[in-house]
Design an enzyme around this catalytic site. Structure first.
Site, PDB file in Angstrom:
ATOM      1  N   SER A   1      -2.570 -12.175  -4.866  1.00 50.82           N
ATOM      2  CA  SER A   1      -1.529 -11.186  -4.379  1.00 50.82           C
ATOM      3  C   SER A   1      -1.749  -9.905  -5.139  1.00 50.82           C
ATOM      4  CB  SER A   1      -0.181 -11.629  -4.889  1.00 50.82           C
ATOM      5  OG  SER A   1       0.938 -10.704  -4.544  1.00 50.82           O
ATOM      6  N   CYS A   2      -1.565  -8.700  -4.555  1.00 53.84           N
ATOM      7  CA  CYS A   2      -2.026  -7.656  -5.186  1.00 53.84           C
ATOM      8  C   CYS A   2      -0.806  -6.623  -5.157  1.00 53.84           C
ATOM      9  CB  CYS A   2      -3.211  -6.961  -4.515  1.00 53.84           C
ATOM     10  SG  CYS A   2      -3.033  -6.679  -2.988  1.00 53.84           S
ATOM     11  N   SER A   3      -0.623  -5.821  -6.146  1.00 51.67           N
ATOM     12  CA  SER A   3       0.660  -4.879  -6.105  1.00 51.67           C
ATOM     13  C   SER A   3       0.599  -3.739  -4.871  1.00 51.67           C
ATOM     14  CB  SER A   3       0.746  -4.210  -7.489  1.00 51.67           C
ATOM     15  OG  SER A   3      -0.329  -3.384  -7.546  1.00 51.67           O
ATOM     16  N   TYR A   4       1.562  -3.049  -4.784  1.00 51.12           N
ATOM     17  CA  TYR A   4       1.440  -2.046  -3.834  1.00 51.12           C
ATOM     18  C   TYR A   4       0.736  -0.799  -4.161  1.00 51.12           C
ATOM     19  CZ  TYR A   4       4.086  -4.753  -0.375  1.00 51.12           C
ATOM     20  OH  TYR A   4       4.595  -5.495   0.498  1.00 51.12           O
TER      21      TYR A   4
ATOM     22  N   ALA B   1      -1.911  -1.142  -5.781  1.00 49.71           N
ATOM     23  CA  ALA B   1      -3.485  -1.970  -5.230  1.00 49.71           C
ATOM     24  C   ALA B   1      -3.676  -1.604  -3.801  1.00 49.71           C
ATOM     25  CB  ALA B   1      -3.682  -3.032  -5.619  1.00 49.71           C
ATOM     26  N   ARG B   2      -2.606  -1.943  -2.999  1.00 52.38           N
ATOM     27  CA  ARG B   2      -2.569  -2.227  -1.499  1.00 52.38           C
ATOM     28  C   ARG B   2      -2.910  -0.598  -0.944  1.00 52.38           C
ATOM     29  NH1 ARG B   2       1.510  -6.757   0.397  1.00 52.38           N
ATOM     30  NH2 ARG B   2       1.159  -7.927  -1.490  1.00 52.38           N
TER      31      ARG B   2
ATOM     32  N   ASP C   1       8.532 -18.060  -1.097  1.00 55.70           N
ATOM     33  CA  ASP C   1       9.016 -16.346  -1.268  1.00 55.70           C
ATOM     34  C   ASP C   1       9.436 -15.821  -0.282  1.00 55.70           C
ATOM     35  OD1 ASP C   1       6.788 -15.527   0.273  1.00 55.70           O
ATOM     36  OD2 ASP C   1       6.622 -13.518  -0.849  1.00 55.70           O
ATOM     37  N   GLU C   2      10.098 -16.542   0.826  1.00 52.30           N
ATOM     38  CA  GLU C   2      10.244 -16.230   2.284  1.00 52.30           C
ATOM     39  C   GLU C   2      11.314 -17.091   2.868  1.00 52.30           C
ATOM     40  OE1 GLU C   2       6.586 -15.094   3.768  1.00 52.30           O
ATOM     41  OE2 GLU C   2       7.161 -14.865   5.837  1.00 52.30           O
TER      42      GLU C   2
END
Ligand SMILES: Nc1ccn([C@H]2C[C@H](O)[C@@H](COP(=O)(O)OP(=O)(O)OP(=O)(O)O)O2)c(=O)n1
Ligand SMILES: [Mg+2]
Ligand SMILES: [Mg+2]
Length: 1151
Positions: A355-358, A360-361, A415-416
């Site tokens: 997972s990458c942070s926004y 990074a996105r 998470d969903e």
DNA sequence: ATCCTCCCCTAC
DNA sequence: TAAGGTAGGGGAGGAT
């Protein structure tokens, strides 16, 4: 067998597989398997009253076991730490950082070893936890030291074993040749690692992974599986996904109907109403509200809620300084940017970004990318470690929070989830976005993690709304604005449209949803198939009529590993298959399921792929192979599964060295939940309804009339474990079967090929080997196996592939056309389940109890008919001597242990008649050549046959006698007899011709011998019979000696070539078949009966129909004796009603 | 036609 | 180094 390799190149991460991203497999190890322990024990002890534990990390026993123990003894189990409520932390092993963390917390609570719980239960009182502290103050330093030492070791290890990254698959694929300057590379790597070490101190690793490191790089290592699984993020999200699906089921089951969150909203609304009504106390105001409410009620509002960059958010939730930084969660430690990235073609780290942070996105980094690739896009990217415990903790808070508003939840992943918010919004009078603000704020406040929600009038809209909302926001996409929104989306944004579909669409020059809307339904269906085409057609318009799937039902259980598979030889492969079998078995048992279908899934290195993969221990480009095997009964026994798996493996003849991935999947599940009344009953009811229809349709169904006990007995079995008496006769079904089945190219090959000629040493040794295994299995699974044998079969009609597990579970619940339903409550299929579900739990349970009580009574009634069968059998023999009944022969061979003089007389009477008949037939034999044994068989084996006849009889009787002893429940000899039985099973069926002397095999022989001798002496008293009986027995034994395929062919020949039914043939075959249950060769039996059925239905001869029915009926009798259950076999319905009726008379006559 | 088996595809 | 699992929907094509 088939193998395939993906060959398109749209690759999502652009690497390695021209195959795009590999689907992969794996399994899980511990945890999850939620139990309704609290319900199972009517009077739970109060031992741990007032104690609430939180289990942290891996423990022995597992957290689930501890949870169950706590619940059983009045304690509480918290899925996550709850300050001031949790009283104890339970852990076997905690990283120092966690200990410090807990200690520093406001209200430090003790961290105890799990043994505290175990010992307390054993002692019957809560022992002083001080004696079970995980780390006393004195040992802190020690644990810290150990921790550091271990870390150092890892790093050293990493340096020394650093791989030369030769043969990168990508370079191959793209045609770029890389010079392998190994030395330089290694030097560089070492240097960079030194830098990394220095950097590491100010990187943000939390080092929370296990502080016990063992070498677990090879599948040969004992720790391989557990190490892999405990580090696998994909394993984690997959298992947590099902964990939460189960969790919402459980919450729903346990719900007291209260929703604290919702209540708060309602109070809020009331307060607001009061405020507004003081402003304007007019009635019209109420009316307006009322109409508003009605209007709202009409449209469904679905919420989709998903944590933002979940792993990252959890990882940085207590590190505010990292907020808004480009962060990625990966296994690669430190910043590998400098380690491998040389600015050219090389990929750098092949560790995946979970997972990458926004932040990074924004640079193009995506979840699932390789770190090296991500670093190219975002050189500033910082990495953090996984924190699986943390994810779990936050997930539970997320779910608990939503569950405090509604339980109409469909869990999607950790998470969903989706939630039907229609009722919430209606009751609270809030708009979707108002509610969104409240719930998002609540979750964020509790977890310190951002979360986004989307609302819509269907789940697609909700989902798209979430995507639009992210990050850390909310959006409402309704039927009104969906049209506009769809125009902004690419096809790839649609859920269900992945790489391949996007690629295909792109080839059709379709890129956006707007493009897609212009494609006609028929074109889409032609290109993508019926359903997928339709789905695309609807989706691109924002339409979606699928309902939330609230009650999750599992359909398969699997365990797969496609990482680190490097077998040196076949031994390694089999060894790992065995371990994986154990793993999948544990998981099956954990969910209380058994399965009837075993699938082996393999990844084999593609021919052109290099032996060393680019990714360390990865699988590289592969071909995929799957092969499945259907069993006749559902199993959860590791020995059976292992054998089947190894069998399949052996059949495939693959090169062990080329294996890159292994998976085992169990499907066609039968769930044996003891307390999951609701789910089971729902399905039971619907199944019942279905079967009723089915039943009416097949009122001529052979098997219904064949065995009047069928229904009751089915119910008996159906009521599962508690009512199933343990019978030693039901053991080792598949062991025996596996040993008996012809195995291609396995070690058993000698046995199979030794058809007629006595084979000596070889066979004997194989036998011994099998015997040992059986012995072992016997002991290990003595208790479980007897219960496992619910024989089902392939339903003759409506055996839909997509049966749910519960439908399978109730397969035996075929109700009779009314007579067994003596409930006073309404017919179950008439009960509206939705009503039933809505009832308060206690009332519902009352209904269930009532229902169960009825069922149980029937079961008890049903227990008797099993015995009656044998009574009837006797009677029929007495009453109707002229009826040549294969029962006679079977009975004789079985040497029934309840000597009945009348019956014996009857037997010999029958045998004499039969002998006469045989004489007659023999005289015709040459001409007609319709004998079942077939020319080749007779001629080839005649000599040895006759020579061995005595031995064969001897052996058979030994076998039978041993078995009967078991049935007679002579307990003190059970174990030995079982051995005996197993020996004989193997021997008599697999290598019949080598059975010269087996009496030395074990002590139990003495007893068995006694029976043989009795039996033989009786037989020899009647010279006339003797000869012909031997012949019959020989025939039967010949059938036993033949491989299954040949028996099948014999049957086919017999039926298709004969105009009349030769009674001896019939006798031989029926006897042979009826002995299969006792030999545990159910699967063979099933195949043969199906063959018979197929051949017989091809012609219209009612004589054959009758023969089939007689055979089936006869076989079912022995199925009843052995398994208390009927085998499911197809029935014959003749156009001529007299045939069907005649059969009926036959049945009545017999019974 | 319908079923079964072996895939493929997708999501997280 | 790296931890590429798992479950479910569904389609193609052969067997029955
Ligand atoms: N290829 C992937 C995809 C996801 N995950 C894990 C890490 C994610 O944090 C978690 C949840 O997946 P999401 O699709 O919800 O992605 P994120 O939560 O990370 O981001 P988003 O904000 O888009 O939801 O699953 C993973 O390990 N590998
Ligand atoms: Mg997410
Ligand atoms: Mg998600």
């Amino acid at each position: 067998m088939s193998r395939k390799k993906r060959d398109h190149a749209w690759g999502e991460n652009g690497f390695e597989d021209w195959g795009g991203y590999m689907a992969a497999k794996k399994a899980k190890l511990e945890e999850q398997f939620r139990d309704t322990a609290n319900k199972e024990f009517k009077e739970p002890s109060k031992l741990f009253e007032g104690i609430a534990v939180f289990v942290n990390g891996y423990t022995d026993p597992t957290s689930d076991e501890l949870r169950r123990l706590m619940m059983m003894h009045g304690g509480l189990y918290h899925h996550y730490m709850r300050p001031k409520i949790t009283t104890h932390i339970i852990a076997s092993n905690l990283p120092y950082s966690k200990i410090i963390m807990y200690r520093k917390s406001q209200n430090p609570i003790p961290i105890c070893k799990p043994q505290w719980i175990i010992d307390s239960i054993a002692a019957g009182k809560v022992l002083n936890f001080q004696n079970y502290l995980l780390y006393s103050n004195n040992t802190n330093v020690q644990s810290l030291l150990t921790y550091k030492l271990n870390n150092k070791k890892i790093e050293d290890n990493a340096n020394s074993t650093m791989h030369k990254e030769q043969d990168i698959e990508q370079s191959k694929a793209s045609g770029i040749v890389i010079n392998n300057e190994t030395n330089i590379n290694n030097q560089n790597i070492s240097k960079h690692n030194a830098i990394n070490d220095a950097l590491k101190h100010d990187t943000i690793s939390t080092h929370q992974s296990s502080n016990i490191k063992t070498n677990a790089q090879s599948t040969r290592d004992a720790e391989f599986l557990s190490t892999f699984y405990s580090n696998s993020r994909l394993h984690y999200i997959a298992t947590m996904g099902t964990t939460f699906k189960d969790y919402v089921n459980e919450l729903r089951d346990k719900s007291d109907g209260l929703f604290p969150g919702l209540d708060r909203l309602i109070k809020l609304k009331e307060a607001r109403d009061i405020l507004t009504s003081t402003d304007c106390e007019s009635d019209p105001e109420d009316e307006i509200y009322f109409t508003d409410k009605v209007k709202r009620k009409r449209e469904v509002i679905i919420m989709h809620i998903d944590m933002d960059c979940f792993f990252v958010s959890v990882g940085i939730r207590n590190r505010p300084e990292l907020r808004d930084q480009p962060i990625a969660v990966t296994h690669a430690k430190g910043n590998t940017f400098s380690a491998n990235y040389d600015g050219k073609e090389e990929f750098g780290s092949l560790s995946e970004v979970a997972s990458c942070s926004y932040a990074a996105r924004k640079t193009g980094v995506k979840n699932g990318m390789f770190l090296g690739e991500a670093l190219k896009l975002c050189p500033n990217l910082k990495t953090i470690q996984y924190d699986f415990e943390g994810y779990k903790e936050v997930s539970y808070i997320l779910y608990d929070t939503v569950a405090s508003y509604t339980l109409d939840i469909e869990a999607v992943s950790c998470d969903e989830m989706y939630a039907d918010c229609t009722k919430i919004l209606e009751a609270s009078g809030l708009s979707p976005l108002e509610f969104a603000t409240i719930i998002r704020k609540e979750i964020k406040q509790k977890t310190n993690c951002p979360v986004s929600t989307g609302f819509g009038n269907n789940r697609l809209q909700a989902r798209l709304a979430t995507r639009k909302a992210k990050p850390d926001n909310q959006f409402y996409l309704s039927n009104q604005n969906v049209e506009t929104h769809m125009r902004t989306l690419d096809t790839r944004d649609l859920p269900g449209v992945g790489g391949t579909t996007t690629y295909k669409l792109r080839k059709m020059n379709v890129h956006t949803c707007e493009d897609l809307q212009k494609v006609s339904l028929s074109v889409l269906q032609k290109e993508f198939g019926k359903k997928m085409g339709e789905q695309l057609h609807k989706m691109c318009r924002g339409l979606d009529d699928t309902k939330l799937n609230l009650e999750h039902i599992r359909k398969s259980v699997s365990a797969e590993v496609n990482y680190g598979i490097r077998f040196r030889n076949n031994g390694d492969a089999v060894d790992f298959l065995s371990k994986l079998s154990t793993e999948v078995c544990d998981r099956l048992i954990a969910v209380r399921a058994k399965g009837r279908c075993i699938t082996l899934k393999l990844m084999v290195r593609a021919e052109e792929a290099p032996v060393e993969t680019a990714k360390f221990m990865g699988h590289g480009p592969c071909n995929y192979i799957t092969k499945s095997k259907n069993l006749i009964a559902a199993v959860d026994d590791v020995n059976i599964i292992r054998k089947e798996v190894v069998n399949i493996w052996n059949q495939l003849h693959l090169t062990p060295e080329d294996m890159r991935g292994i998976g085992i999947q169990i499907s066609r599940l039968e769930i044996c939940k003891t307390k999951q009344n609701k789910g089971n009953l729902i399905n039971f009811f619907s199944k019942t309804a279905k079967l009723q229809t089915c039943d009416q349709m097949s009122s001529n169904d052979d098997k219904n009339r064949c065995d009047p006990n069928f229904n009751e007995n089915s119910k008996l079995n159906n009521s599962k474990v508690p009512l199933t008496s343990e019978s030693s006769g039901t053991k080792n079904i598949f062991e025996a079967q596996i040993n008996n089945l012809p195995l291609t190219k396995s070690s058993n090959v000698h046995k199979d090929e030794s058809s007629a000629i006595p084979c000596n040493v070889q066979t004997e040794s194989t036998t011994t080997e099998a015997e040992d295994k059986n012995l072992h299995n016997c002991k290990a699974h003595e208790n479980t196996k007897a219960k496992n044998l619910e024989i089902s079969g392939i339903s003759s009609k409506k055996a839909t592939q997509k049966q749910t597990s519960q439908e399978n579970f109730f397969k035996h619940t075929k109700p009779s056309s009314g007579k067994s339903l003596k409930y006073e409550i309404p017919r179950i299929q008439d009960i509206d389940m939705s009503v039933l579900i809505e009832l308060p739990e206690d009332i519902r349970n009352e209904i269930f109890d009532e229902y169960k009580r009825n069922k149980k009574q029937q079961s008890q009634v049903a227990a008797d008919p099993v015995n009656k069968v044998s009574d009837d059998e006797k009677n029929s023999n007495i009453q109707d001597c002229s009826q040549v009944d294969p029962d006679v022969l079977s009975a004789l061979m079985k040497n029934d242990l309840h000597p009945d003089v009348q019956r014996d007389v009857q037997i010999y009477c029958n045998m004499k008649r039969e002998a006469n008949r045989v004489n007659l037939n023999e005289s015709n034999e040459n001409k007609s050549s319709k004998q079942l044994q077939g020319a080749s068989l007779s001629s080839k084996t005649n000599n040895s046959k006759n020579q061995n006849a005595k031995h064969i009889v001897n052996n058979t009787c030994t076998n039978e006698a041993a078995c009967i002893l078991q049935e007679d429940k002579i307990l003190h000899t059970r174990d030995q007899l079982r051995e005996k039985d197993d020996v004989n099973k193997t021997d008599s069926t697999s290598c019949r011709n080598s059975r010269i002397e087996i009496s030395h095999n074990n002590a139990a022989m003495d007893k068995a011998d006694t029976f043989i001798l009795q039996n033989l002496s009786i037989l020899h008293n009647n010279e006339n019979i003797d000869k012909h009986q031997e012949m019959l027995i020989t025939l039967v034994n010949h059938l036993f000696a033949l491989p299954l395929q040949q028996v099948k062919m014999q049957i086919q020949t017999w039926i298709t070539k004969s105009k009349v039914v030769n009674e001896v043939d019939f006798l031989s075959l029926a006897t042979f078949l009826s002995m299969l249950p006792q030999k545990k060769r159910i699967e063979d039996l099933h195949i043969l009966l199906k063959t018979m059925h197929r051949c017989i239905t091809k012609n219209d001869d009612c004589t054959w129909h009758k023969t089939y029915r007689r055979t089936v009926k006869h076989v079912q009798r022995y199925m009843q004796i052995e398994y208390n259950n009927n085998l499911m076999v197809p029935s014959i319905r003749c156009n001529d009603s007299r045939c069907n009726n005649g059969d009926c008379e036959f049945e009545i006559l017999e019974i």
